[in-house]
Write a protein that holds these residues in place. Structure first.
Motif, PDB file in Angstrom:
ATOM      1  N   SER A 308      -1.803  18.126 -20.560  1.00 12.06           N
ATOM      2  CA  SER A 308      -2.306  19.270 -21.425  1.00 12.06           C
ATOM      3  C   SER A 308      -1.109  19.355 -22.707  1.00 12.06           C
ATOM      4  O   SER A 308      -0.043  18.996 -22.302  1.00 12.06           O
ATOM      5  N   ASP A 309      -1.723  20.076 -23.566  1.00 14.25           N
ATOM      6  CA  ASP A 309      -0.693  20.660 -24.759  1.00 14.25           C
ATOM      7  C   ASP A 309       0.418  21.341 -23.819  1.00 14.25           C
ATOM      8  O   ASP A 309       1.629  21.229 -24.394  1.00 14.25           O
ATOM      9  N   THR A 310       0.101  22.296 -23.003  1.00 10.49           N
ATOM     10  CA  THR A 310       1.320  23.100 -22.509  1.00 10.49           C
ATOM     11  C   THR A 310       2.229  22.027 -21.599  1.00 10.49           C
ATOM     12  O   THR A 310       3.357  22.297 -21.977  1.00 10.49           O
ATOM     13  N   ARG A 311       1.907  21.105 -20.908  1.00 11.01           N
ATOM     14  CA  ARG A 311       2.906  20.379 -20.432  1.00 11.01           C
ATOM     15  C   ARG A 311       3.679  19.667 -21.583  1.00 11.01           C
ATOM     16  O   ARG A 311       5.028  19.491 -21.417  1.00 11.01           O
ATOM     17  N   VAL A 312       3.151  18.922 -22.297  1.00  5.12           N
ATOM     18  CA  VAL A 312       3.853  18.247 -23.429  1.00  5.12           C
ATOM     19  C   VAL A 312       4.657  19.225 -24.164  1.00  5.12           C
ATOM     20  O   VAL A 312       5.990  18.728 -24.384  1.00  5.12           O
ATOM     21  N   VAL A 313       4.353  20.191 -24.626  1.00  6.57           N
ATOM     22  CA  VAL A 313       5.054  21.361 -25.179  1.00  6.57           C
ATOM     23  C   VAL A 313       6.517  21.698 -24.457  1.00  6.57           C
ATOM     24  O   VAL A 313       7.650  21.545 -24.943  1.00  6.57           O
ATOM     25  N   MET A 314       6.095  22.298 -23.225  1.00  9.14           N
ATOM     26  CA  MET A 314       6.968  23.010 -22.460  1.00  9.14           C
ATOM     27  C   MET A 314       8.105  21.949 -21.814  1.00  9.14           C
ATOM     28  O   MET A 314       9.154  22.335 -21.451  1.00  9.14           O
ATOM     29  N   SER A 315       7.666  20.529 -21.981  1.00  8.89           N
ATOM     30  CA  SER A 315       8.672  19.555 -21.352  1.00  8.89           C
ATOM     31  C   SER A 315       9.365  19.014 -22.572  1.00  8.89           C
ATOM     32  O   SER A 315      10.267  17.997 -22.480  1.00  8.89           O
ATOM     33  N   ASN A 316       9.195  19.407 -23.941  1.00 11.21           N
ATOM     34  CA  ASN A 316       9.764  18.591 -25.058  1.00 11.21           C
ATOM     35  C   ASN A 316      10.287  19.804 -26.195  1.00 11.21           C
ATOM     36  O   ASN A 316      10.364  19.430 -27.203  1.00 11.21           O
TER      37      ASN A 316
END
Length: 498
Positions: A308-316
């Motif tokens: 998800s975009d959420t995981r991508v963003v919050m882990s980067n």
């Protein structure tokens, strides 16, 4: 040496980052004297007021300080009249300028009624009297320390601690000037703690019981407001980021970071274009989010569904957070609000403040690696920071760019803030050295930390005080300054001495 180090860090910041606009600490100044002298010694009052003007000029030379001059208090009536003015001025710190002997009636009601930190300043104009030509006038002109014991005694009788004090000469005294600068920086910390807005997203990793904190108690102890934010607020900015904005941030990143080939860690690779793209896009989103929420710092940990975009963003957020940290916004992974505040204290002192924990010990050379994965204060890096692509973030979801560097070689200070069983706060502070030598090429920060008397003894002493496993790591030796901040906040503190 300390002032040179601080100036060097500030100059490096200005060259590398668009620093946040500093807030201005409000410092009050009042002088004290004895009204009976004015009729006895013609010209003495004018000479004493000139001394106070010189002292105020010294304060004015400090950056980002607003001074409120309350003039001279020379009898008890003026002391009582001053109290409501001091309370109304919203001050962060007060200097009481000991211009000559003064009776403690000029101070008793003030120390009783004021909670703002007060520093007694005794800076006599002459390094020594010319004894063969001395006079009562010259003695009174240089009688700055005379009333210090009386003021200290009356503070105790009023149920207050003895105030901090500066003792020295008004001219050509680098040690006294350094203390004035120190208290101005302390005032900046106190000002920003009570006005800070610290963002909070998600929660600490479930197993880290030492990380959890009560937002209301953080406000009670420090004054800062904890702004509860949502991950989607950053994700939306990420989705709306324009390509031109992203390209501009990519150029900033590549101009600042080195991107070497991998060395020994199989989970690291040379920075991938795709990871750079995501890191830059997340940095654009993060800067807009910080501005929109009017935040002074951020503690975060958030997962989200796979792919998800959420995981991508919050882990980067690592690269964007590191850029912001270098610009003066403390950013703390694993949702550690207490360490975020420790980092804010160090940043406002001008000594950096990076996210750290203990890594393996080197028993051969007697040091311990101190560092962490995630965002760090790149303003205090030794040499050029490195970006590596990591196939996985160990212990956390996701993958992407990791920041790797070590803290500037030389003196370092550590600050851990923990909460006690009684619900109060505690500062655990220590000083050491960042020593030269290689660090693991793992896409994380690591600093070779040497602590006296030896690494085993130091670690036992540190751990026995009950710290959290995270702490803020800054440059220079500033344990006593941080302890003064703890005292002003009425927070328990301990310095781990070698």
């Amino acid at each position: 040496m300390q002032s040179q180090l601080l100036n060097g860090v500030a100059e490096a910041n200005e060259a590398r980052f668009a620093k946040r606009k500093p807030t201005r600490a409000r410092i009050g100044v009042f002088g004290v004297g004895y009204f009976k002298y004015w009729g006895q010694f013609d010209g003495l009052l004018d000479d004493l007021l000139k001394k106070q003007a010189v002292f105020i000029e010294k304060i004015e030379s400090q950056h980002s300080v607003e001074i409120v001059d309350f003039g001279l208090v020379d009898d008890v009536t003026k002391a009582y009249e001053l109290v409501p003015k001091l309370n109304a001025a919203n001050l962060d710190l007060i200097f009481c300028d000991m211009l000559t002997y003064a009776t403690s009636s000029t101070f008793g009601v003030i120390i009783k009624s004021i909670d703002t930190p007060i520093v007694l300043v005794a800076l006599q104009p002459d390094k020594a009297m010319n004894y063969s030509q001395a006079s009562t006038y010259l003695q009174l002109y240089n009688d700055d320390i005379c009333a210090l014991p009386e003021f200290a005694g009356v503070a105790v009788r009023m149920g207050k601690k003895v105030p901090q004090m500066i003792i020295g000469t008004l001219y050509d005294d680098p040690a006294a000037d350094a203390e004035i600068s120190e208290y101005c920086r302390i005032a900046a910390v106190l000002h920003d703690l009570k006005t800070a807005r610290i963002g909070h997203i998600g929660h600490p990793i479930e197993a880290m019981l030492d990380m959890h904190s009560d937002s209301t108690m953080l406000t009670a102890h420090f004054g800062a407001h904890i702004v509860q934010c949502e991950a989607h607020e950053i994700v939306t900015q990420y989705q709306q980021a324009a390509e031109g904005e992203i390209e501009a941030v990519k150029e900033r990143i590549l101009a600042f970071f080195d991107t070497p080939d991998p060395v020994s860690d199989p989970i690291s690779e040379k920075l991938r274009d795709s990871d750079l793209q995501i890191a830059a896009q997340a940095a654009v989103a993060l800067e807009k989010f910080i501005k929109a929420k009017k935040l002074d710092g951020l503690a975060y940990y958030y997962d989200g569904p796979e792919e998800s975009d959420t995981r991508v963003v919050m882990s980067n957020l690592i690269v964007g957070n590191s850029l912001l940290q270098g610009a003066g916004f403390p950013m703390c992974g694993e949702s550690d609000l207490k360490t975020c505040i420790a980092m804010l204290i160090m940043e406002r002192l001008g000594i950096g403040g990076s996210f750290a924990e203990f890594h393996p010990v080197d028993f051969k050379e007697d040091f311990v690696l101190v560092g962490h994965d995630g965002p760090h204060n790149i303003a205090i890096a030794e040499g050029q920071p490195v970006l590596r692509s990591l196939k996985k973030y160990h212990g956390k979801p996701g993958f992407g760019a990791g920041v790797e560097f070590k803290i500037k070689e030389g003196p370092i200070t550590m600050l851990s803030i923990n909460s006690t069983y009684e619900g109060k706060m505690k500062f655990i502070i220590a000083e050491g050295e960042s020593i030269a030598g290689p660090i693991p090429p793992t896409g994380n920060t690591n600093t070779r930390g040497f602590f006296k008397p030896d690494v085993r003894t130091f670690l036992k002493r540190w751990i026995n005080e009950g710290p959290t496993h995270h702490f803020a790591l800054g440059v220079g030796h500033h344990a006593e300054t941080i302890q003064k901040i703890a005292d002003y906040l009425k927070i328990e503190s301990v310095i781990i001495n070698g």
